[in-house]
Design a protein around this motif. Structure first.
Motif, PDB file in Angstrom:
ATOM      1  N   MET A  23     -24.055  12.236  -4.653  1.00 20.67           N
ATOM      2  CA  MET A  23     -22.987  13.186  -4.319  1.00 20.67           C
ATOM      3  C   MET A  23     -22.488  12.959  -2.894  1.00 20.67           C
ATOM      4  N   PHE A  24     -23.354  12.501  -1.991  1.00 25.08           N
ATOM      5  CA  PHE A  24     -22.897  12.122  -0.652  1.00 25.08           C
ATOM      6  C   PHE A  24     -21.864  10.995  -0.749  1.00 25.08           C
ATOM      7  N   ILE A  25     -22.127  10.020  -1.620  1.00 21.98           N
ATOM      8  CA  ILE A  25     -21.199   8.894  -1.781  1.00 21.98           C
ATOM      9  C   ILE A  25     -19.865   9.371  -2.351  1.00 21.98           C
ATOM     10  N   ILE A  26     -19.924  10.239  -3.353  1.00 23.23           N
ATOM     11  CA  ILE A  26     -18.686  10.751  -3.950  1.00 23.23           C
ATOM     12  C   ILE A  26     -17.911  11.592  -2.943  1.00 23.23           C
ATOM     13  N   SER A  27     -18.618  12.380  -2.127  1.00 24.81           N
ATOM     14  CA  SER A  27     -17.956  13.144  -1.060  1.00 24.81           C
ATOM     15  C   SER A  27     -17.258  12.210  -0.080  1.00 24.81           C
ATOM     16  N   ALA A  28     -17.925  11.095   0.263  1.00 28.61           N
ATOM     17  CA  ALA A  28     -17.335  10.122   1.179  1.00 28.61           C
ATOM     18  C   ALA A  28     -16.060   9.530   0.593  1.00 28.61           C
ATOM     19  N   SER A  29     -16.035   9.323  -0.733  1.00 23.08           N
ATOM     20  CA  SER A  29     -14.834   8.773  -1.358  1.00 23.08           C
ATOM     21  C   SER A  29     -13.677   9.762  -1.297  1.00 23.08           C
ATOM     22  N   LEU A  30     -13.973  11.056  -1.425  1.00 25.82           N
ATOM     23  CA  LEU A  30     -12.920  12.067  -1.305  1.00 25.82           C
ATOM     24  C   LEU A  30     -12.330  12.079   0.103  1.00 25.82           C
ATOM     25  N   GLU A  31     -13.200  11.869   1.078  1.00 27.43           N
ATOM     26  CA  GLU A  31     -12.723  11.811   2.469  1.00 27.43           C
ATOM     27  C   GLU A  31     -11.936  10.528   2.721  1.00 27.43           C
ATOM     28  N   ARG A  32     -12.449   9.398   2.239  1.00 24.26           N
ATOM     29  CA  ARG A  32     -11.848   8.094   2.516  1.00 24.26           C
ATOM     30  C   ARG A  32     -10.497   7.917   1.845  1.00 24.26           C
ATOM     31  N   THR A  33     -10.319   8.555   0.676  1.00 25.48           N
ATOM     32  CA  THR A  33      -9.059   8.406  -0.048  1.00 25.48           C
ATOM     33  C   THR A  33      -8.022   9.449   0.363  1.00 25.48           C
ATOM     34  N   GLY A  34      -8.381  10.299   1.306  1.00 26.79           N
ATOM     35  CA  GLY A  34      -7.399  11.223   1.865  1.00 26.79           C
ATOM     36  C   GLY A  34      -7.318  12.562   1.181  1.00 26.79           C
ATOM     37  N   VAL A  35      -8.203  12.820   0.194  1.00 30.94           N
ATOM     38  CA  VAL A  35      -8.172  14.129  -0.475  1.00 30.94           C
ATOM     39  C   VAL A  35      -8.430  15.239   0.534  1.00 30.94           C
ATOM     40  N   LEU A  36      -9.419  15.028   1.391  1.00 30.07           N
ATOM     41  CA  LEU A  36      -9.731  16.031   2.401  1.00 30.07           C
ATOM     42  C   LEU A  36      -8.628  16.101   3.460  1.00 30.07           C
ATOM     43  N   GLN A  37      -7.999  14.958   3.764  1.00 35.36           N
ATOM     44  CA  GLN A  37      -6.918  14.946   4.748  1.00 35.36           C
ATOM     45  C   GLN A  37      -5.712  15.730   4.243  1.00 35.36           C
ATOM     46  N   ILE A  38      -5.463  15.639   2.942  1.00 34.38           N
ATOM     47  CA  ILE A  38      -4.372  16.421   2.350  1.00 34.38           C
ATOM     48  C   ILE A  38      -4.620  17.908   2.565  1.00 34.38           C
ATOM     49  N   ILE A  39      -5.865  18.304   2.349  1.00 30.23           N
ATOM     50  CA  ILE A  39      -6.233  19.707   2.562  1.00 30.23           C
ATOM     51  C   ILE A  39      -6.012  20.090   4.018  1.00 30.23           C
ATOM     52  N   SER A  40      -6.410  19.202   4.941  1.00 30.36           N
ATOM     53  CA  SER A  40      -6.237  19.479   6.372  1.00 30.36           C
ATOM     54  C   SER A  40      -4.765  19.648   6.717  1.00 30.36           C
ATOM     55  N   ASN A  41      -3.921  18.783   6.172  1.00 34.01           N
ATOM     56  CA  ASN A  41      -2.486  18.854   6.477  1.00 34.01           C
ATOM     57  C   ASN A  41      -1.860  20.134   5.939  1.00 34.01           C
ATOM     58  N   ILE A  42      -2.267  20.513   4.729  1.00 31.57           N
ATOM     59  CA  ILE A  42      -1.757  21.765   4.157  1.00 31.57           C
ATOM     60  C   ILE A  42      -2.191  22.944   5.015  1.00 31.57           C
ATOM     61  N   LEU A  43      -3.429  22.890   5.459  1.00 32.56           N
ATOM     62  CA  LEU A  43      -3.953  23.966   6.303  1.00 32.56           C
ATOM     63  C   LEU A  43      -3.147  24.085   7.589  1.00 32.56           C
ATOM     64  N   LYS A  44      -2.842  22.949   8.212  1.00 35.18           N
ATOM     65  CA  LYS A  44      -2.090  22.961   9.466  1.00 35.18           C
ATOM     66  C   LYS A  44      -0.701  23.567   9.275  1.00 35.18           C
ATOM     67  N   ARG A  45      -0.090  23.284   8.122  1.00 31.38           N
ATOM     68  CA  ARG A  45       1.249  23.816   7.882  1.00 31.38           C
ATOM     69  C   ARG A  45       1.220  25.294   7.511  1.00 31.38           C
ATOM     70  N   SER A  46       0.150  25.706   6.849  1.00 32.04           N
ATOM     71  CA  SER A  46       0.112  27.062   6.300  1.00 32.04           C
ATOM     72  C   SER A  46      -0.471  28.107   7.237  1.00 32.04           C
ATOM     73  N   ALA A  47      -1.336  27.685   8.171  1.00 34.32           N
ATOM     74  CA  ALA A  47      -2.120  28.666   8.923  1.00 34.32           C
ATOM     75  C   ALA A  47      -1.465  29.152  10.201  1.00 34.32           C
ATOM     76  N   LYS A  48      -0.302  28.617  10.536  1.00 38.07           N
ATOM     77  CA  LYS A  48       0.354  29.061  11.774  1.00 38.07           C
ATOM     78  C   LYS A  48       0.873  30.481  11.596  1.00 38.07           C
ATOM     79  N   GLY A  49       0.782  31.249  12.642  1.00 35.23           N
ATOM     80  CA  GLY A  49       1.254  32.632  12.577  1.00 35.23           C
ATOM     81  C   GLY A  49       0.210  33.590  13.074  1.00 35.23           C
ATOM     82  N   SER A  50      -0.051  34.643  12.313  1.00 35.66           N
ATOM     83  CA  SER A  50      -0.978  35.678  12.737  1.00 35.66           C
ATOM     84  C   SER A  50      -2.416  35.223  12.603  1.00 35.66           C
TER      85      SER A  50
END
Length: 591
Positions: A63-90
């Motif tokens: 599961m560590f390896i599969i988690s690394a693949s989610l990070e390496r392929t940008g799945v986690l980065q997509i989440i980060s980018n959405i968070l940056k766009r959505s969380a501004k404000g209050s």
């Protein structure tokens, strides 16, 4: 009570004390306990080697390896980018978005890399709403813990408890068996954090703010004392520069840094001083004629060795080669031209006489040096930049493969097509063969310390069962809890597990407590399932200290928290979860 039983109890006590003392890493302590059992003859070599056939460590590694693949392929980065766009404000909107994404991600992959990757994003979001990062980082960590309780693969503790259950005659825990009761914990946890975090979390700013702000356009420059300089023979402590604002940060003699004792030395020809100054001040040094330069400044200045100085906060990651090493032995100035200005650890900021301190996971360093040197230090993978998120090559075309793989594992495990261990091995193979993650990266992603902690604790647990210590302990607990009923016993099990998890590794607690509560329930004629779930939830729900869970340890340094900050917000949440577990678990898992 036989000698062997007394010895086992003494060893277990010593192991717990050693975990809390932290003189040695927990995986070393766990392995040492098994080694001691072999030395004294309680376990033979074959019996200890049998723990390596346990499915839990292999499942967790895959599961560590599969988690690394989610990070390496940008799945986690997509989440980060959405968070940056959505969380501004209050503030409330920011904390809700941060916690939601952290929770959802942690339900499907290891939560430590999630918190590590999102921490710089959260720090930058805090700055955008003019708020201290400490108002958001504990919620980030807690939400990742909430998410880990939602599925079997959400945390290594869940996988481990499933293996413990099957090895003691209980059915394997299903992929989503704990999801419905876990949703109650998530809902209550979110509500609690939304209501009280603004008031209970402190306003603590970054280490850079504490130590001091960085003047603009400063340079790290290297000057050489020539053989005919008027400075020769003068004490270093009296060395004066003909400019205002220049600061000596190191002295090098015969290619060796003498920074820590330079004020006791006298200047010699060939000595080199590393100083922090700006471009205009370097011209004054040149005109003075008593020092020399060896390369060239940007913007066409005369020969000089200098580069623009950056100030950056970084944290020691959980797999860093710097762990356990002293700053004085690292040679960061020699290798990268980078200097450590201050360290934040355990409630305090250290900015002097800290080079002899051994670095630990979660330590926050304030670094100063040239951009190129800092970049190389980051690329070596031993530190994590907290100042801003780091870009890296992302294999976005492979993202669907990684995403479908993790979804397939969960669906097939829920349908009981194959055991989770087999599915995890197949999934890890798929993401490596399809180059979602390179094999080297994949095996680097495995936290071998967790695996060997589990192996060591399984050996200790085996020793307790073989000697009869486990049975004796269960009988003692039966006597103590007689008359409190199953609900009272469930509450007791949860609280005991929760208290131990705040002091030592949650995986270690699960391995020791899990078999005991199964035996206890069977002896009382109760279904062990609710007690297994209580241990599983309590072992993951570590909120009151920064040392019980890795994500708490990481944000502890990054957020500039004090130990009491976790106590203040975590103890009430632990109490609430204990009461909630006692009420909710029997609804889904009757006694």
């Amino acid at each position: 009570m036989t000698f062997e039983v007394m010895f086992i109890f003494a060893l277990v006590l010593a192991v717990f004390i050693a975990f809390i003392w932290e003189k040695y890493p927990p995986e070393v302590i766990a392995l040492a306990s098994s080694a001691i059992l072999m030395v004294v003859g309680i376990l033979d070599t074959g019996e200890f080697l049998s723990v390596f056939s346990s499915s839990a460590p292999m499942t967790i590694a895959m599961m560590f390896i599969i988690s690394a693949s989610l990070e390496r392929t940008g799945v986690l980065q997509i989440i980060s980018n959405i968070l940056k766009r959505s969380a501004k404000g209050s503030y409330l909107r920011s904390i809700l978005v941060i916690m939601f994404f952290s929770m959802i991600s942690s339900a499907f992959m290891n939560n430590t890399p999630i918190v590590i990757m999102l921490t710089p994003v959260v720090i930058s979001l805090a700055a955008s709403i003019n708020m201290a990062p400490s108002k958001l980082l504990i919620p980030l960590s807690f939400a990742s813990i909430f998410g880990g309780t939602l599925t079997l693969v959400g945390t290594s503790t869940n996988i481990l408890m499933s293996t413990v259950a099957t090895e003691h005659g209980q059915p394997e825990i299903g992929m989503f068996e704990m999801t419905l009761p876990a949703l109650f914990f998530v809902a209550v946890g979110f509500t609690y954090m939304m209501l009280v975090s603004r008031f209970l979390l402190p306003d603590r700013y970054s280490l850079a703010n504490i130590v001091g702000s960085q003047p603009e356009r400063k340079f790290i420059a290297e000057i050489l004392i020539p053989a005919d300089s008027d400075h020769i023979g003068k004490p270093v402590k009296d060395f004066s520069l003909p400019v205002q604002g220049a600061r000596v940060i190191d002295m090098v003699r015969r290619n060796i840094s003498v920074r820590r004792r330079m004020n006791d030395l006298k200047i010699k020809g060939g000595d080199r001083f590393i100083l922090k100054t700006d471009a205009s001040e370097l011209l004054s040094l040149k005109e003075d004629g008593q020092v020399e330069f060896s390369s060239s400044l940007p913007q066409g200045f005369e020969p000089v060795t200098a580069s623009e100085s950056l100030l950056m906060e970084a944290s020691i990651n959980e797999k860093s080669r710097l762990l356990g090493r002293r700053l004085v032995d690292l040679g960061l100035a020699r290798k990268y031209g980078v200097y450590v200005i201050a360290i934040h650890r355990n409630d305090e900021n250290l900015n002097e006489d800290f080079e002899s301190i051994k670095l630990k996971f979660g330590d926050t360093l304030l670094l100063e040096g040239p951009a190129e040197g800092i970049k190389r230090l980051l690329e070596d993978g031993n530190i994590i930049n907290l100042t801003e998120p780091q870009d890296r090559p992302i294999r976005r075309s492979k993202a669907p493969i990684a995403f479908i793989t993790i979804i397939g594992i969960m669906v097939l495990a829920a349908m009981k097509v194959l055991p989770i261990a087999g599915l995890a091995i197949i999934g890890a193979t798929i993401v490596m063969v399809t180059r979602c993650v390179d094999p080297d990266e994949a095996f680097d992603a495995i936290d071998w310390r967790i695996l060997f902690l589990i192996f060591g604790m399984l050996g200790l647990s085996l020793g307790m069962e073989k000697t009869g210590a486990a049975e004796l302990l269960v009988n003692g607990v039966v006597g103590i809890t007689d008359g409190i009923g199953p609900v009272g016993l469930l509450f007791t099990v949860y609280v005991l597990t929760s208290l131990l998890t705040e002091m030592i590794s949650n995986n270690a607690v699960a391995v020791l407590i899990g078999p005991l509560v199964i035996a206890l329930a069977e002896q009382l004629g109760l279904d062990p399932r609710p007690f297994i779930m209580a241990v599983m939830f309590a072992a993951s729900a570590s909120f009151a200290t920064p040392i019980g869970y890795q994500t708490n340890t990481f944000v502890y340094g990054a957020g500039g928290y004090k130990f009491k900050d976790f106590l203040k917000i975590g103890i009430p949440l632990n109490i609430i979860f204990a009461l909630l577990a006692t009420a909710v678990i029997p609804l889904f898992f009757p006694f």
